[in-house]
Write a protein that holds these residues in place. Sequence first.
Motif, PDB file in Angstrom:
ATOM      1  N   GLY A   1       1.654   6.431  -7.083  1.00 47.81           N
ATOM      2  CA  GLY A   1       0.513   7.191  -7.577  1.00 47.81           C
ATOM      3  C   GLY A   1      -0.218   6.444  -8.676  1.00 47.81           C
ATOM      4  N   THR A   2      -0.958   7.181  -9.470  1.00 45.32           N
ATOM      5  CA  THR A   2      -1.716   6.585 -10.561  1.00 45.32           C
ATOM      6  C   THR A   2      -1.336   7.263 -11.863  1.00 45.32           C
ATOM      7  OG1 THR A   2      -3.529   8.127 -10.265  1.00 45.32           O
ATOM      8  CG2 THR A   2      -3.682   6.049  -9.064  1.00 45.32           C
TER       9      THR A   2
ATOM     10  N   GLU B   1       0.827  -1.203   0.000  1.00 45.56           N
ATOM     11  CA  GLU B   1       0.000   0.000   0.000  1.00 45.56           C
ATOM     12  C   GLU B   1       0.864   1.257   0.000  1.00 45.56           C
ATOM     13  OE1 GLU B   1      -3.195   2.523  -0.118  1.00 45.56           O
ATOM     14  OE2 GLU B   1      -3.102   0.387  -0.550  1.00 45.56           O
ATOM     15  N   ALA B   2       1.937   1.264   0.779  1.00 47.40           N
ATOM     16  CA  ALA B   2       2.847   2.417   0.808  1.00 47.40           C
ATOM     17  C   ALA B   2       3.484   2.627  -0.559  1.00 47.40           C
ATOM     18  CB  ALA B   2       3.922   2.224   1.884  1.00 47.40           C
TER      19      ALA B   2
ATOM     20  N   ARG C   1       2.191   1.680  -3.449  1.00 42.11           N
ATOM     21  CA  ARG C   1       1.139   2.155  -4.340  1.00 42.11           C
ATOM     22  C   ARG C   1       0.918   3.656  -4.162  1.00 42.11           C
ATOM     23  NH1 ARG C   1      -3.572   3.973  -4.400  1.00 42.11           N
ATOM     24  NH2 ARG C   1      -3.907   3.724  -2.183  1.00 42.11           N
ATOM     25  N   ARG C   2       0.919   4.110  -2.923  1.00 44.42           N
ATOM     26  CA  ARG C   2       0.740   5.546  -2.658  1.00 44.42           C
ATOM     27  C   ARG C   2       1.900   6.360  -3.225  1.00 44.42           C
ATOM     28  NH1 ARG C   2      -0.957   3.787   2.390  1.00 44.42           N
ATOM     29  NH2 ARG C   2       1.038   4.367   3.294  1.00 44.42           N
ATOM     30  N   ARG C   3       3.142   5.840  -3.072  1.00 45.34           N
ATOM     31  CA  ARG C   3       4.309   6.558  -3.594  1.00 45.34           C
ATOM     32  C   ARG C   3       4.289   6.624  -5.118  1.00 45.34           C
ATOM     33  NH1 ARG C   3       7.270   3.805   0.357  1.00 45.34           N
ATOM     34  NH2 ARG C   3       8.129   2.368  -1.175  1.00 45.34           N
TER      35      ARG C   3
END
Length: 69
Positions: A52-53, A45-46, A48-50
């Motif tokens: 981004g999209t 999750e960390a 994925r957050r770093r």
Amino acid sequence: MAKHRTTLLLDKSLVRAAQQALGASTITEAVEWSLREAVAQSRREALRRRLGTFDLDLDLVTLRRLRRR
């Protein structure tokens, strides 16, 4: 690996269900697997957050063509 002895109050039916789901032969094995998975999920999750999209801008035809390669 260093070990830490502790006492936990756990729901027996939940422990049995977890052991069966994980194929764990002991409570310790089930708890350790669960803790490892929680840490791995947190790290994913960390990441994925770093990251981004981003927009791939693919349509269904293009995606199917790329999958065949």
